[in-house]
Scaffold this motif. Structure first.
Motif, PDB file in Angstrom:
ATOM      1  N   PRO A 210       0.858  -1.081   0.091  1.00 25.68           N
ATOM      2  CA  PRO A 210      -0.022   0.060  -0.108  1.00 25.68           C
ATOM      3  C   PRO A 210       0.731   1.211   0.236  1.00 25.68           C
ATOM      4  N   PHE A 211       0.096   2.239  -0.600  1.00 20.98           N
ATOM      5  CA  PHE A 211       1.313   3.693  -0.590  1.00 20.98           C
ATOM      6  C   PHE A 211       0.359   4.684  -0.051  1.00 20.98           C
ATOM      7  N   PRO A 212       0.940   5.131   1.302  1.00 18.92           N
ATOM      8  CA  PRO A 212       0.332   6.364   1.986  1.00 18.92           C
ATOM      9  C   PRO A 212       0.532   7.365   0.837  1.00 18.92           C
ATOM     10  N   VAL A 213      -0.653   8.395   0.804  1.00 21.73           N
ATOM     11  CA  VAL A 213      -0.448   9.269  -0.397  1.00 21.73           C
ATOM     12  C   VAL A 213       0.282  10.511  -0.269  1.00 21.73           C
ATOM     13  N   GLY A 214       0.779  10.594   1.056  1.00 22.92           N
ATOM     14  CA  GLY A 214       1.324  11.887   1.356  1.00 22.92           C
ATOM     15  C   GLY A 214       2.947  11.532   1.895  1.00 22.92           C
TER      16      GLY A 214
END
Length: 314
Positions: A210-214
């Motif tokens: 998963p990629f945290p958006v910030g």
């Protein structure tokens, strides 16, 4: 420090000089792996062109190490896109990638979407604000992935001077990320620059994360990769000195809040604190509060995106 980390430091921490370029090129030829370099960029017209030009000259024209250089423009209002294209990069705007999912501001958002517009077996991320850039940043972190099949992710480590003083950069790292990692994920305590923007990884790993958006993307990626592939699959390489544009204290505060929130989510996915941060700015009437939302969204692993799966089949 854990005995496991001490062992890791001796076996998985290298210098860029440990793998000469001819050795890396031979490994690339032998394995047939391809390499993509990705620059996430937001208003970086002063530096992005030089970085692209150096990568293309040193690692595409002089030697065939890098197969593509892609700049993902995150909504720049300056000439970032034009400068990057003129230097030879393929430029893609963030909003053009996976348009059915509305884009949100943030570095992690751009990195996540870049997987859909690149083809390399190894993806190398480089921040677009670096000054006095050297192609060692790329060869250093790509080298272990090409030469050692057990390595999955490699972070660059370096000195970060601030206003000419050595070792004073990386304030969020020292005040937020390093204490968090040492207390909650002590296996990651050996990373010199856990929040650094220069790192490379196998696509097969990145597409599962998963990629945290910030700004929490780097810490989140390290923690998630540790749980997915283990410490021995992670490594770091000393590439010298990193010179870049430094942000002011309030911007660093917002960055730290996003990183703390990313860590908090990963601590048993428990109760969420209020995802906002209030800071103060002086005006003619005294100090005025300014409240900013902290990134609360993460993008799912790319393997869960139908368009990515269809692209792989095609």
């Amino acid at each position: 420090m854990l005995e496991e980390v001490e062992r890791w430091l001796s076996s998985r921490s290298w210098s860029v000089t440990d793998r000469p370029l001819h050795q890396i090129l031979a490994a690339k030829r032998a394995t047939g792996q391809t390499v993509s370099v990705v620059l996430p960029a937001l208003n970086e017209e002063e530096t992005v062109g030089d970085i692209v030009a150096i990568v293309r000259h040193d690692l595409m024209q002089q030697v065939p190490l890098v197969d593509e250089v892609v700049v993902v423009d995150s909504g720049s209002t300056d000439r970032t896109a034009e400068v990057a294209a003129a230097a030879g990069a393929r430029v893609v705007h963030r909003d053009e990638i996976l348009p059915r999912v509305p884009a949100v501001p943030g570095k992690g958002e751009v990195l996540w979407r870049s997987l859909l517009v690149t083809d390399g077996d190894i993806v190398c991320f480089v921040d677009a604000d670096l000054k006095e850039f050297s192609s060692d940043f790329v060869t250093g972190i790509v080298g272990p992935l090409l030469t050692d099949p057990e390595v999955q992710l490699v972070k660059a480590m370096y000195d970060r001077p601030l206003a000419g003083a050595a070792g004073q950069g990386g304030r969020v790292t020292e005040l937020m990320a390093r204490p968090l990692l040492n207390m909650h994920w002590p296996q990651l305590a050996g990373f010199v620059q856990p929040l650094g923007g220069e790192y490379a990884a196998r696509r097969s790993l990145l597409e599962q994360l998963p990629f945290p958006v910030g700004y929490g993307v780097e810490l989140g990626m390290l923690v998630d990769a540790l749980h997915l592939v283990g410490l021995d699959a992670l490594a770091q390489v000393d590439v010298g000195v990193r010179i870049h544009r430094h942000q002011d204290g309030q911007a660093l505060g917002r960055m730290a809040a996003a990183i703390y929130r990313t860590a908090q989510l990963r601590l048993a996915r428990g109760h969420l604190i209020r995802p906002s941060l209030t800071q103060f700015e002086r005006s003619e009437d005294g100090f005025e509060p300014r409240t900013y939302s902290v990134d609360t969204e993460e993008r799912p692993p790319m393997t869960e995106i139908a368009e990515y799966a269809a692209r792989k089949v095609a």
